[in-house]
Scaffold this motif. Structure first.
Motif, short mmCIF file in Angstrom:
data_model
loop_
_atom_site.label_atom_id
_atom_site.label_comp_id
_atom_site.label_asym_id
_atom_site.label_seq_id
_atom_site.Cartn_x
_atom_site.Cartn_y
_atom_site.Cartn_z
N UNK A 1 10.51 3.74 2.57
CA UNK A 1 9.36 5.22 2.91
C UNK A 1 8.21 5.20 2.82
N UNK A 2 7.62 5.94 2.18
CA UNK A 2 6.18 5.77 1.94
C UNK A 2 5.55 5.11 0.95
N UNK A 3 4.23 4.25 0.81
CA UNK A 3 3.33 3.48 0.50
C UNK A 3 2.43 3.87 -0.09
N UNK A 4 1.52 2.27 -0.27
CA UNK A 4 0.27 2.78 -0.69
C UNK A 4 -0.68 1.03 -0.50
N UNK A 5 -1.28 0.28 -0.70
CA UNK A 5 -2.09 -0.57 -0.51
C UNK A 5 -3.59 0.05 -1.20
N UNK A 6 -3.09 -0.61 -2.59
CA UNK A 6 -4.78 -0.26 -3.62
C UNK A 6 -4.86 -1.30 -4.29
N UNK A 7 -6.16 -1.35 -4.77
CA UNK A 7 -6.73 -2.45 -6.59
C UNK A 7 -6.67 -1.49 -7.12
N UNK A 8 -4.68 -1.73 -7.76
CA UNK A 8 -4.08 -1.75 -9.25
C UNK A 8 -4.77 -2.31 -10.42
N UNK A 9 -4.74 -3.69 -10.47
CA UNK A 9 -5.92 -4.04 -11.34
C UNK A 9 -7.24 -3.92 -11.73
N UNK A 10 -7.64 -3.72 -10.36
CA UNK A 10 -9.33 -3.64 -9.77
C UNK A 10 -10.16 -5.39 -10.03
N UNK A 11 -9.69 -5.80 -9.43
CA UNK A 11 -9.72 -7.68 -9.20
C UNK A 11 -10.37 -7.63 -7.79
N UNK A 12 -10.53 -6.81 -6.82
CA UNK A 12 -11.00 -6.68 -5.68
C UNK A 12 -10.04 -7.46 -5.11
N UNK A 13 -8.59 -7.13 -4.97
CA UNK A 13 -8.01 -7.77 -3.79
C UNK A 13 -6.67 -6.45 -3.89
N UNK A 14 -6.10 -5.51 -2.65
CA UNK A 14 -5.36 -4.63 -2.11
C UNK A 14 -4.07 -5.01 -2.87
N UNK A 15 -3.44 -4.15 -3.72
CA UNK A 15 -2.05 -4.38 -3.91
C UNK A 15 -1.14 -3.45 -3.01
N UNK A 16 -0.29 -3.87 -2.98
CA UNK A 16 1.30 -2.66 -2.81
C UNK A 16 1.96 -2.31 -3.42
N UNK A 17 2.29 -0.93 -2.95
CA UNK A 17 3.40 -0.01 -3.41
C UNK A 17 4.37 -0.16 -2.32
N UNK A 18 5.88 0.11 -2.80
CA UNK A 18 6.79 0.68 -1.64
C UNK A 18 7.49 1.37 -1.84
N UNK A 19 7.83 2.68 -1.67
CA UNK A 19 8.82 3.33 -2.22
C UNK A 19 9.74 3.05 -1.39
N UNK A 20 11.57 3.35 -1.90
CA UNK A 20 12.62 2.90 -1.64
C UNK A 20 13.71 3.77 -1.38
N UNK A 21 13.92 4.55 -0.50
CA UNK A 21 14.98 5.31 -0.48
C UNK A 21 16.41 4.52 -1.20
N UNK A 22 16.39 5.68 -2.09
CA UNK A 22 19.02 5.24 -3.05
C UNK A 22 18.11 3.34 -3.20
N UNK A 23 16.64 3.02 -3.44
CA UNK A 23 16.92 2.24 -5.01
C UNK A 23 15.15 2.09 -5.60
N UNK A 24 15.03 1.05 -5.97
CA UNK A 24 13.79 0.84 -7.15
C UNK A 24 12.33 0.78 -5.86
N UNK A 25 10.82 1.59 -6.35
CA UNK A 25 10.15 1.32 -6.24
C UNK A 25 10.01 0.29 -6.28
N UNK A 26 9.24 -0.53 -5.17
CA UNK A 26 8.79 -2.05 -5.52
C UNK A 26 7.52 -2.63 -5.18
#
Length: 563
Positions: free
Chosen positions: A423-448
């Motif tokens: 469903x929803x998601x985000x591309x964001x630099x979560x560890x501030x290394x200049x590389x965009x990481x990915x968060x992905x929300x899933x229906x009826x399952x854990x976030x990835x």
């Protein structure tokens, strides 16, 4: 829901855009994505696909445990807000839960290291029936607030610092309503007032016969001279809205409101564009003004300048083929044509396997995941629930931008293939290394959560290109300068980026603006601020975080210290 080839840059003919960038846009190569101009040395110009970054699944190690779940009321939604709630530069996460409580996670990642988060339980944030959330600094105190979307009363949470929040509906005179809300956007019509807020409502409350009908969406404007909101202005007719976005679609400097709607629940009309003028009631653009009827199963919006003409295209997710609309009318005429096929972004069927059933797309997001200076497109995918006439195994797309203006699928090469109901998601630099990481929300399952290792691996990440992360600051109510345009200039060319809050699918971000630089090790930045004033060119070195303050002649470097 249903069961250019390389060449010189030509300045756009639209007067507002020409006026504020005339003489400033350098000659370069038209990339065709988000107005980015890159050197002819990029791999795709030599007939090779662009380099795909390697993503490492760190869901388990990250400590994030959150499931978006529930029945019919939560078939849509399922968002994530990316925000810095403790002012340390690291992006934190607020995750919707549907029937489960929403959850706030503080980022504890080491700089450049593995992703690590800790949950911060609190009654004020652990709300149920949450479909999504968007960060926004409503009261201009420098502490990020949250607009929390729900099936039921929407809630504004005021940031107190240290990842603490308080309910602020009563303080700000905000009527949260009682509809099923999935869309949100914010803009500033008056530099001295609270932001104007738009809530995109899907269905109204259940009726006596058990049915639900499309709800009117709502526009909230600040009261004159008071830090409070007036009663909401209904945006009718409601067409079962799933995403809304304030953006400057024609280079005029005015931010109008685009809505994408689910055609399953209406017979006439379709997509909507609202003319928003300070001091005037909102009104829909009409056919006489160039607006053309479009009916899709609208799920999400992303807006960027894909063609390089100085005004943004609109990407709309749907079931089956997705749409990429480009403005082809006269100035002030919102007439659009579709260019998704020739750009390679229809993404209408799963890109792997032999399934020929149509896809179901949700969250779209333009970002440069491989730092080559050409912006890419991520699209989350997933069956609504168990629709047999749409693909069950429907992996999300990672479409890498190429220098000829087209996109190429790279999710398998990047290692981000998942068959969950995303469903929803985000591309964001979560560890501030200049590389965009990915968060992905899933229906009826854990976030990835996937960490971007660039051209390396989990143990030794390697950036594929240079990058820059920018944050804007100005005085007044709109501290984060939402509505600004950032122009980036390197030896290879120029790029443009519009700052907005809203769009996507139930998911939004506020914080560092990530810009890929390709091979350039330095750049210049200038800003067209929300009121139209254009600042000076500011020199910056690559591979760093910088703060650009209005009126300053230099960017201030910012050094991360870790979680």
């Amino acid at each position: 829901m249903s069961g250019d080839a390389t060449g010189a840059v030509i300045l756009p003919s639209r007067t507002p855009w020409r006026r504020w960038f005339a003489g400033g846009l350098t000659v370069g190569v038209l990339a065709g994505t988000v107005g980015f101009l890159v050197s002819t040395g990029a791999a795709s110009s030599a007939g090779l696909p662009p380099a795909a970054p390697r993503f490492v699944d760190e869901t388990v190690a990250s400590g994030v445990r959150q499931v978006y779940d529930g029945g019919f009321s939560f078939f849509v939604g399922g968002g994530v807000a990316v925000l810095d709630c403790d002012d340390n530069g690291l992006p934190d996460l607020y995750l919707a839960g549907g029937v489960n409580p929403a959850a706030l996670y503080r980022n504890r990642s080491a700089i450049g290291g593995s992703l690590a988060f800790e949950q911060l339980p609190a009654a004020v944030t652990d709300l149920t029936r949450v479909t999504g959330a968007y960060p926004v600094d409503i009261d201009a105190d420098g502490l990020v607030d949250l607009a929390v979307l729900r099936d039921g009363e929407n809630v504004l949470l005021r940031g107190l610092g240290g990842c603490q929040f308080e309910r602020a509906n009563e303080m700000w005179g905000f009527d949260g309503g009682h509809s099923w809300t999935v869309g949100f956007s914010a803009t500033w019509e008056d530099p001295d007032r609270l932001p104007t807020l738009a809530f995109g409502n899907y269905l109204g409350p259940e009726r006596a016969d058990g049915s639900r009908r499309c709800a009117d969406s709502a526009l909230y404007r600040a009261a004159s001279g008071q830090p409070r909101y007036e009663p909401p202005v209904p945006l009718r007719p409601g067409k079962c809205t799933l995403s809304v976005l304030f953006a400057d679609w024609d280079g005029s400097g005015r931010r109008d409101l685009r809505m994408t709607n689910d055609r399953h629940y209406y017979r006439q009309g379709g997509e909507q564009l609202w003319h928003i003028e300070a001091g005037q009631p909102p009104r829909l653009y009409t056919a006489a003004e160039g607006w053309q009827d479009l009916r899709i199963w609208g799920m999400g919006i992303a807006s960027q300048d894909v063609t390089g003409d100085g005004v943004p295209e609109v990407f709309l997710t749907s079931q089956g083929d997705n749409r990429l609309q480009t403005l082809d009318g006269s100035p002030g005429q919102p007439a659009y044509s579709d260019i998704a096929i020739r750009r390679g972004v229809t993404a209408h069927r799963p890109f792997m396997g032999d399934n020929v059933l149509p896809s179901t797309a949700w969250h779209p997001e333009f970002e440069d995941v491989n730092n080559d200076g050409v912006v890419d497109l991520y699209i989350s995918k997933g069956n609504v629930d168990a629709q047999v006439d749409h693909a069950a195994d429907d992996p999300s797309n990672l479409l890498l931008g190429q220098t000829d203006g087209t996109f190429v699928e790279a999710a398998r090469r990047a290692g981000v293939v998942s068959l969950g109901k995303s469903r929803g998601a985000a591309l964001a630099d979560l560890n501030l290394d200049g590389l965009l990481d990915l968060v992905e929300v899933n229906r009826s399952a854990n976030v990835r959560l996937w960490r971007n290792a660039g051209g390396g691996d989990a143990a030794s990440p390697v950036a594929l290109g240079h990058w820059l992360a920018v944050r804007l600051v100005q005085a007044g109510a709109n501290r984060d300068a939402i509505g600004s345009w950032i122009e980036l200039r390197t030896a290879d060319g120029s790029s443009l980026r519009q700052l907005t809050i809203g769009g996507g699918h139930a998911s939004g971000q506020l914080g560092w603006v990530h810009l890929g630089l390709g091979t350039a090790d330095s750049a210049e930045v200038r800003v067209r601020w929300p009121d139209g004033e254009t600042g000076p060119w500011v020199p910056v070195d690559a591979d760093q975080f910088v703060v650009v303050e209005r009126g300053a002649s230099e960017a201030v470097p910012w050094t991360p210290s870790g979680g």
